[in-house]
Design an enzyme around this catalytic site. Structure first.
Site, short mmCIF file in Angstrom:
data_model
loop_
_atom_site.label_atom_id
_atom_site.label_comp_id
_atom_site.label_asym_id
_atom_site.label_seq_id
_atom_site.Cartn_x
_atom_site.Cartn_y
_atom_site.Cartn_z
N SER A 144 0.85 -1.19 0.00
CA SER A 144 0.00 0.00 0.00
C SER A 144 0.88 1.24 0.00
O SER A 144 2.11 1.14 0.11
CB SER A 144 -0.92 0.00 1.22
OG SER A 144 -0.15 0.33 2.36
N LYS A 145 0.24 2.37 -0.12
CA LYS A 145 0.97 3.64 -0.23
C LYS A 145 1.95 3.85 0.92
O LYS A 145 2.99 4.47 0.75
CB LYS A 145 -0.02 4.81 -0.25
CG LYS A 145 -0.72 4.93 -1.59
CD LYS A 145 -0.71 6.38 -2.07
CE LYS A 145 -1.00 6.50 -3.55
NZ LYS A 145 -2.34 6.02 -3.91
N ARG A 146 1.62 3.33 2.10
CA ARG A 146 2.51 3.61 3.23
C ARG A 146 3.86 2.90 3.09
O ARG A 146 4.81 3.22 3.80
CB ARG A 146 1.83 3.29 4.56
CG ARG A 146 1.75 1.86 4.89
CD ARG A 146 0.76 1.52 5.98
NE ARG A 146 0.33 0.16 5.74
CZ ARG A 146 1.06 -0.91 6.01
NH1 ARG A 146 2.23 -0.80 6.58
NH2 ARG A 146 0.61 -2.12 5.72
N HIS A 147 3.97 1.95 2.16
CA HIS A 147 5.27 1.32 1.92
C HIS A 147 6.16 2.19 1.03
O HIS A 147 7.34 1.90 0.87
CB HIS A 147 5.09 -0.03 1.23
CG HIS A 147 4.49 -1.07 2.12
ND1 HIS A 147 3.25 -1.61 1.92
CD2 HIS A 147 4.97 -1.66 3.25
CE1 HIS A 147 2.99 -2.50 2.87
NE2 HIS A 147 4.01 -2.54 3.69
N GLY A 148 5.60 3.21 0.45
CA GLY A 148 6.38 4.05 -0.49
C GLY A 148 5.65 4.12 -1.81
O GLY A 148 4.44 3.90 -1.87
#
Ligand code: GLU
Length: 473
Positions: free
Chosen positions: A248-252
């Site tokens: 997801s976006k929080r991984h980059g």
């Protein structure tokens, strides 16, 4: 070599994105696998835009997907197909299924279907597959009302999907409903459209995310209902983040366009994404041609691959070092545009190509490479940063001044530059490092640079002398 029937029939793969957002890294890998598989076998790689969801599909998303594929170098054969444009053909097939008796007209209303479910639930069923009363009804009893076309799904036994990656996947037929293929408003369903399109496009291998594995059982029923050849299925595990959780976006960065804007070279991305969920022996670093030759469905793993940014970077570094200078320049220009950074002037372009040999080696991304090439891209007066400026004192300025005189008549070869610098250092009783620090400050304004010889050779005699004079003054 004898050819098996399978290798004799031309391979046709496809990528079938829904244009509801940018091209995601997972989608890009799916596209890449399909592309490699086809290109390595002299086959075709087709693109179909699954734009039947009119509310969520946008032309911007389609453009972003095409752009992302183009950046990755994944060229497709022929025009991209719009699934929506093929809706009449999908409806036609639904009617053919009626004629074949593998589908039927269902006049049940939403209310009746809801009532059926409520009754089953009241009996204690947690989930009830709707069983239409129209499945075997006499056409004489048909009302003059809108109807949906439903598949006559088998109610007993099992449907088996033979998947190249997942093995044999068995679904109990009593879990499968008589799915609608054509809605009462005349619109085909997605499940029908995919199969009709794959069939008409001659797709031989469906390689896609395993989130579609459940669809495959229902799609296979459509093939069977039409007596069409079922394609080879290959459902690949999704990509997870470095922590093993769903990406997801929080991984980059998750959109392919973000990677271009971050300055990863496309060849490095292709190499990295090829290894993400696929392996052959211990091959880690390879060119795209090698990947095409090696790639096969048997190398796809069964568990989710984890994104590893460190590995992505080292893979990209290898590709930068291998890169051909003119091609790198071209890609760098694309990167600058994607990153909203100023374009290169034609003079900078020339200098960058000349500098490439000494800057492409240890860079992992284009911003890193450009940073190393700063000495070639900057112009006089060179801005000297604080750390580098420390090396410029009255003594070192004096030495630089003397050096400019010695360089006036030098022939501009590495050998001669080496002997001049060595002589000057020796004459002043200083080590080479003591001389190199003010030189770096004068030539690049920084303390971390390529070798002073490389810098002097790249920018040339006149510019070197001018920069040294600036610093000596
Ligand atoms: N349109 C689907 C998606 O974007 C893919 C369907 C398929 O590959 O069969 O997930």
């Amino acid at each position: 070599m004898s050819s098996t029937p399978e290798s004799a029939s031309p391979v046709v793969t496809r990528f079938a994105p829904s244009p509801t957002g940018s091209l995601h890294i997972g989608g890009a890998r799916t596209a890449l696998f399909n592309w490699l598989f086809a290109r390595g076998r002299g086959g075709k790689f087709l693109l179909r835009i699954e734009d039947t969801d009119r509310e969520r599909s946008t032309p911007e998303a389609t453009a972003a997907i095409l752009q992302g594929l183009t950046w990755l170098g994944l060229d497709w054969d022929g025009e991209a197909v719009s699934q929506f444009d093929r809706r009449d053909r999908h409806a036609q097939v639904a009617h053919q299924m009626l004629e074949r008796g593998t589908a039927y007209k269902c006049f049940s209303t939403q209310e009746e279907i809801a009532a059926f479910r409520a009754a089953k639930e009241a009996e204690g069923a947690s989930y009830a597959v709707f069983q239409s009363p129209w499945r075997d009804a006499d056409p004489a009893s048909f009302p003059d009302a809108p109807y949906a076309i439903r598949m006559k799904a088998p109610r007993t036994g099992e449907t088996k999907i033979s998947d190249t990656v997942q093995g044999i996947v068995t679904v109990r037929n009593d879990q499968l409903d008589d799915m609608i293929v054509l809605r009462s408003d005349g619109n085909p369903t997605y499940m029908l459209a995919v199969v009709v399109d794959d069939h008409d496009m001659g797709v031989t291998h469906v390689i896609r995310g395993d989130d579609h594995l459940n669809n495959a059982a229902r799609q296979q029923m459509v093939y069977d209902a039409m007596d069409w050849q079922v394609p080879v299925w290959a459902h690949i595990p999704l990509i997870h983040g470095p922590d093993g959780k769903k990406l997801s976006k929080r991984h980059g960065a998750t959109a392919v366009g973000d990677y271009q804007a971050l300055g990863y070279p496309a060849a490095g991305m292709r190499n990295y994404l090829t290894r993400l969920g696929w392996a052959q022996g211990d091959a880690e670093l390879f060119t795209t041609d090698q990947a095409k030759a090696m790639f096969g469905l048997e190398g796809i793993g069964r568990s989710p691959a984890r994104l590893d940014f460190k590995k992505l970077e080292s893979t990209c570094g290898w590709h930068l070092a291998q890169g051909e200078d003119a091609a790198l320049l071209h890609e760098i220009e694309g990167y600058l545009a994607a990153a909203d950074r100023p374009a290169l002037t034609s003079e900078q372009r020339d200098l960058l190509v000349r500098a490439m040999y000494c800057v492409k080696d240890r860079a992992k991304t284009f911003p890193e490479l450009l940073d190393k090439a700063h000495f070639a891209l900057t112009s006089r007066p060179v801005d000297v940063d604080e750390a580098a400026g420390k090396a410029l004192d009255p003594v070192s300025r004096g030495i630089l001044g003397e050096l400019t005189l010695r360089l006036q008549n030098a022939s501009w070869t590495k050998q001669e530059l080496e002997s001049i610098l060595t002589e000057v250092a020796t004459a002043h009783g200083i080590g080479f490092g003591k001389l190199a620090a003010p030189l770096r400050a004068a030539l690049a304004g920084r303390s971390a640079t390529p070798s002073v010889y490389d810098m002097m050779l790249v920018i040339g005699q006149a510019e070197t002398i001018a920069r040294l004079q600036d610093a000596a003054a």
